[in-house]
Design a protein around this motif. Structure first.
Motif, short mmCIF file in Angstrom:
data_model
loop_
_atom_site.label_atom_id
_atom_site.label_comp_id
_atom_site.label_asym_id
_atom_site.label_seq_id
_atom_site.Cartn_x
_atom_site.Cartn_y
_atom_site.Cartn_z
N ALA A 68 0.86 -1.17 0.00
CA ALA A 68 0.00 0.00 0.00
C ALA A 68 0.90 1.22 0.00
O ALA A 68 1.99 1.21 0.59
CB ALA A 68 -0.91 0.01 1.23
N ALA A 69 0.44 2.26 -0.69
CA ALA A 69 1.22 3.50 -0.74
C ALA A 69 0.26 4.67 -0.69
O ALA A 69 -0.88 4.58 -1.15
CB ALA A 69 2.05 3.56 -2.02
N VAL A 70 0.74 5.76 -0.10
CA VAL A 70 -0.06 6.99 -0.09
C VAL A 70 0.80 8.06 -0.77
O VAL A 70 1.92 8.32 -0.35
CB VAL A 70 -0.50 7.40 1.33
N ASP A 71 0.25 8.61 -1.87
CA ASP A 71 0.94 9.63 -2.65
C ASP A 71 2.34 9.16 -3.02
O ASP A 71 3.31 9.92 -2.95
CB ASP A 71 1.00 10.94 -1.85
N GLY A 72 2.47 7.87 -3.38
CA GLY A 72 3.75 7.33 -3.80
C GLY A 72 4.66 6.89 -2.66
O GLY A 72 5.71 6.30 -2.89
N ARG A 73 4.26 7.17 -1.42
CA ARG A 73 5.10 6.78 -0.26
C ARG A 73 4.61 5.43 0.26
O ARG A 73 3.47 5.29 0.68
CB ARG A 73 4.96 7.85 0.83
N LEU A 128 -0.94 6.84 7.67
CA LEU A 128 -1.31 7.64 6.50
C LEU A 128 -0.72 9.04 6.59
O LEU A 128 -0.48 9.68 5.57
CB LEU A 128 -2.83 7.74 6.38
N GLY A 129 -0.49 9.52 7.82
CA GLY A 129 0.10 10.84 8.01
C GLY A 129 -0.96 11.92 8.12
O GLY A 129 -2.11 11.72 7.74
N THR A 130 -0.55 13.08 8.62
CA THR A 130 -1.51 14.14 8.92
C THR A 130 -2.29 14.56 7.69
O THR A 130 -3.47 14.87 7.77
CB THR A 130 -0.79 15.37 9.51
N GLU A 131 -1.64 14.56 6.51
CA GLU A 131 -2.31 15.08 5.32
C GLU A 131 -3.44 14.16 4.87
O GLU A 131 -4.42 14.61 4.28
CB GLU A 131 -1.29 15.25 4.19
N TYR A 132 -3.32 12.85 5.13
CA TYR A 132 -4.28 11.90 4.57
C TYR A 132 -5.07 11.13 5.62
O TYR A 132 -5.89 10.30 5.28
CB TYR A 132 -3.55 10.90 3.66
N ARG A 133 -4.82 11.40 6.91
CA ARG A 133 -5.48 10.62 7.95
C ARG A 133 -7.00 10.76 7.88
O ARG A 133 -7.73 9.86 8.26
CB ARG A 133 -4.96 11.01 9.33
N ASN A 134 -7.48 11.90 7.36
CA ASN A 134 -8.93 12.12 7.32
C ASN A 134 -9.62 11.33 6.22
O ASN A 134 -10.84 11.40 6.10
CB ASN A 134 -9.23 13.61 7.14
N ALA A 135 -8.85 10.59 5.42
CA ALA A 135 -9.48 9.74 4.40
C ALA A 135 -10.33 8.67 5.08
O ALA A 135 -11.32 8.21 4.52
CB ALA A 135 -8.41 9.09 3.52
N ILE A 136 -9.94 8.26 6.29
CA ILE A 136 -10.74 7.30 7.05
C ILE A 136 -11.55 8.10 8.06
O ILE A 136 -11.00 8.67 8.99
CB ILE A 136 -9.86 6.26 7.76
N GLN A 137 -12.85 8.17 7.82
CA GLN A 137 -13.70 9.02 8.63
C GLN A 137 -14.51 8.20 9.62
O GLN A 137 -14.98 7.11 9.29
CB GLN A 137 -14.64 9.83 7.74
N THR A 138 -14.66 8.75 10.82
CA THR A 138 -15.50 8.11 11.82
C THR A 138 -16.94 8.54 11.59
O THR A 138 -17.21 9.73 11.43
CB THR A 138 -15.06 8.54 13.23
N VAL A 139 -17.85 7.57 11.54
CA VAL A 139 -19.28 7.87 11.44
C VAL A 139 -19.85 7.56 12.83
O VAL A 139 -19.89 6.41 13.25
CB VAL A 139 -19.96 7.01 10.36
N ARG A 140 -20.24 8.60 13.52
CA ARG A 140 -20.62 8.45 14.93
C ARG A 140 -21.66 7.37 15.16
O ARG A 140 -22.66 7.31 14.49
CB ARG A 140 -21.17 9.77 15.47
#
Length: 152
Positions: A68-73, A128-140
């Motif tokens: 798995a990679a995020v933005d090539g990393r 995922l890192g600070t820039e992409y961590r919000n890709a996984i969202q919590t649905v209350r």
């Protein structure tokens, strides 16, 4: 008790869009996409380019090489972190309950609770890192959903 849930694992090459399958436990998408007409490709025509919409897929999961990679990393994920991320990425925009994730990712025999899922989600977000961590969202009070990040 409730009947067992049945899940389907769909392996799709990283450069292709997975087909959308109606699954019995799928929750309605709160933001449905407008229905896209499938492109009729003439014989010998080049395959439709998945990136033609100008969206770069920043989180890429390769089920064959289990990378798995995020933005090539490249991400250094444990087996379960990879399975969890792969499952979420395969169903963008769908809300998954913790029970469903435990059953699908950890397996039917696993006696786990929502906390197990929360811990792994937290680790995934950290990786995922600070820039992409919000890709996984919590649905209350329901669970989690994956929203593909778009290139800035």
């Amino acid at each position: 008790g409730r009947p067992p849930m049945i899940g389907y694992l769909l392996l799709v090459p990283a450069d292709q869009q997975p087909p959308v399958l109606p699954l019995p436990f799928a929750l309605p998408d709160p933001h449905p996409d407008p229905v896209a007409e499938p492109e009729a490709s003439a014989p010998g025509a080049p395959p439709a380019q998945p990136e033609a919409d100008g969206v770069r897929h920043l989180v890429r999961v390769d089920d064959v090489q289990r990378t798995a990679a995020v933005d090539g990393r490249p991400l250094d994920l444990t087996y379960l972190e990879f399975e969890l991320l792969a499952h979420l990425v395969a169903h963008p925009g769908r809300v998954h309950t913790r029970d469903h994730l435990v059953t699908t990712v950890w397996g039917y025999g696993h006696v786990g609770d929502g906390r197990t899922v929360d811990v792994h989600i937290a680790r995934l977000r950290r990786k995922l890192g600070t820039e992409y961590r919000n890709a996984i969202q919590t649905v209350r009070r329901v669970g989690y959903k994956y929203t593909p990040p778009t290139a800035r």
